[in-house]
Design an enzyme around this catalytic site. Sequence first.
Site, PDB file in Angstrom:
ATOM      1  N   CYS A 149      85.286 -30.533  32.293  1.00 44.06           N
ATOM      2  CA  CYS A 149      86.071 -29.485  31.641  1.00 44.06           C
ATOM      3  C   CYS A 149      87.510 -29.939  31.791  1.00 44.06           C
ATOM      4  O   CYS A 149      88.072 -29.856  32.881  1.00 44.06           O
ATOM      5  CB  CYS A 149      85.852 -28.133  32.312  1.00 44.06           C
ATOM      6  SG  CYS A 149      86.937 -26.834  31.676  1.00 44.06           S
ATOM      7  N   CYS A 166      90.122 -26.826  32.611  1.00 48.14           N
ATOM      8  CA  CYS A 166      90.066 -26.075  33.874  1.00 48.14           C
ATOM      9  C   CYS A 166      88.907 -26.608  34.694  1.00 48.14           C
ATOM     10  O   CYS A 166      88.955 -27.771  35.124  1.00 48.14           O
ATOM     11  CB  CYS A 166      90.023 -24.557  33.640  1.00 48.14           C
ATOM     12  SG  CYS A 166      88.798 -23.963  32.450  1.00 48.14           S
ATOM     13  N   SER A 167      87.857 -25.836  34.910  1.00 50.53           N
ATOM     14  CA  SER A 167      86.780 -26.325  35.776  1.00 50.53           C
ATOM     15  C   SER A 167      85.442 -25.729  35.391  1.00 50.53           C
ATOM     16  O   SER A 167      84.591 -25.522  36.247  1.00 50.53           O
ATOM     17  CB  SER A 167      87.104 -25.982  37.231  1.00 50.53           C
ATOM     18  OG  SER A 167      87.194 -24.577  37.361  1.00 50.53           O
ATOM     19  N   CYS A 168      85.233 -25.437  34.105  1.00 47.50           N
ATOM     20  CA  CYS A 168      83.983 -24.824  33.665  1.00 47.50           C
ATOM     21  C   CYS A 168      82.792 -25.690  34.085  1.00 47.50           C
ATOM     22  O   CYS A 168      82.831 -26.905  33.980  1.00 47.50           O
ATOM     23  CB  CYS A 168      84.008 -24.640  32.156  1.00 47.50           C
ATOM     24  SG  CYS A 168      85.321 -23.526  31.642  1.00 47.50           S
TER      25      CYS A 168
END
Lengths: 206, 227
Positions: free
Chosen positions: A109, A112-114
Amino acid sequence: MDDTDAFDVDEHASEHDPQSRARALQSLLVEEELLSSDAVDRIIATYEDEIGPLNGARVVARAWTDPDYREWLLEDAMAAASAVVDVDSDAIDVEVVANSADKHHLVVCTLCSCYPWALLGLPPTWYKTPEYRSRAVKTPRRMLREEFDVDLPGDVEIHVHDSTSELRYMVLPQRPPGTDDLGEEELVELVTRDAMIGVERLGEGA
Amino acid sequence: MDGIHDVAGMDGFGPIPYDDGEEETFHERWEGETYAAFVATLGNGFASIDEFRHSIERMPPQLYLESSYYDRWVTALTRLLLENDAIDPDDFAALTEAFEAGEASVPEREDPDLLGELKAGVADAYDSDASTAEPAFAVGDAVVVRNDHPEGHTRCPRYVRRARGEIVADRGTHVLPDARAHGRDEGEPLYQVAFDGEELWGESAEPGLEVTLDLWESYLEPADTTN
């Protein structure tokens, strides 16, 4: 909003440690009855004890042993997953992508950090860093070689999934060779979190 | 917004701090507490997931890079709770200093029914389903990503803008993050779009590279009108 104009959140953050700010926030949320002590404990315990890569590993092992299940998993991942592990199929939408002898999948991602948390738990620290996010879509082969000791053969295509919507991705690794005699429970132990992100390659062409 | 969070393709960040397979949960108690504050913020309806992401993006670039992951969450949640008047800035500032000095402790209050309500609220905050809109593109269509640089939130990263790709899946109608991050619920068709490595990174691109992203319809235009 007049009050908040005078208070600069970012400046305050740069001056005070996150633990103290987190506890101040928590105290106010509890006082305002927006949060409770038992909710905090249960949320932490859920991620410490219940939701983790083992969920994904069980799903992968089932897909390795049952062709019909594999097809279902690739078609409707969370419905298939909820038949094997205790996950809420409405909690998150996941697409499972299958590695093959000539194709390797990698998940990132970049914004962000999905991450497919329902099947893999909380994302590991390195997954959330600019170091990983910046390189995964641009030079994934070099990144896998230099950082993860995965030397992808030149004839294996690499497909990088940048998770930009609420849909999450999980990799179905190849079943390692020489595992024909193993049962599903033994296969579960061969499945790693990193293989389900795509920074490790199980099976042929590793 | 073209912020520091949009790092794809940037060089120079250095080696990845890889933990060699270590299982990840929370490293310290306050990180888990921050996660609980996140659940409380979204679960009580103070923010959608897109407003939360945008709150992180509003951090100054230097602070973003210097902050650890959950540190960014604390900052972003604080901003949202202050903007919604859920907490008082003076109380928050005073309490922070008290905790830093070791002179405060978190109050205990039990409420066994609350977590279920919060979880339902979080599900709403993530829900991206929207009423069906007629898709303008079909699988197999060639598209170009619009060269837009919105000041607000977007889920269209810089590295695909102006790039030509192909629609490979129709995801149905989903809430547009660019709208929901600013309090508006608008549904739009969402597509999986595939890009060839060389289209994104030029002649030096690694061979056999394909990158896919899920992109909303307003990010895209037909390829043939821009050739």
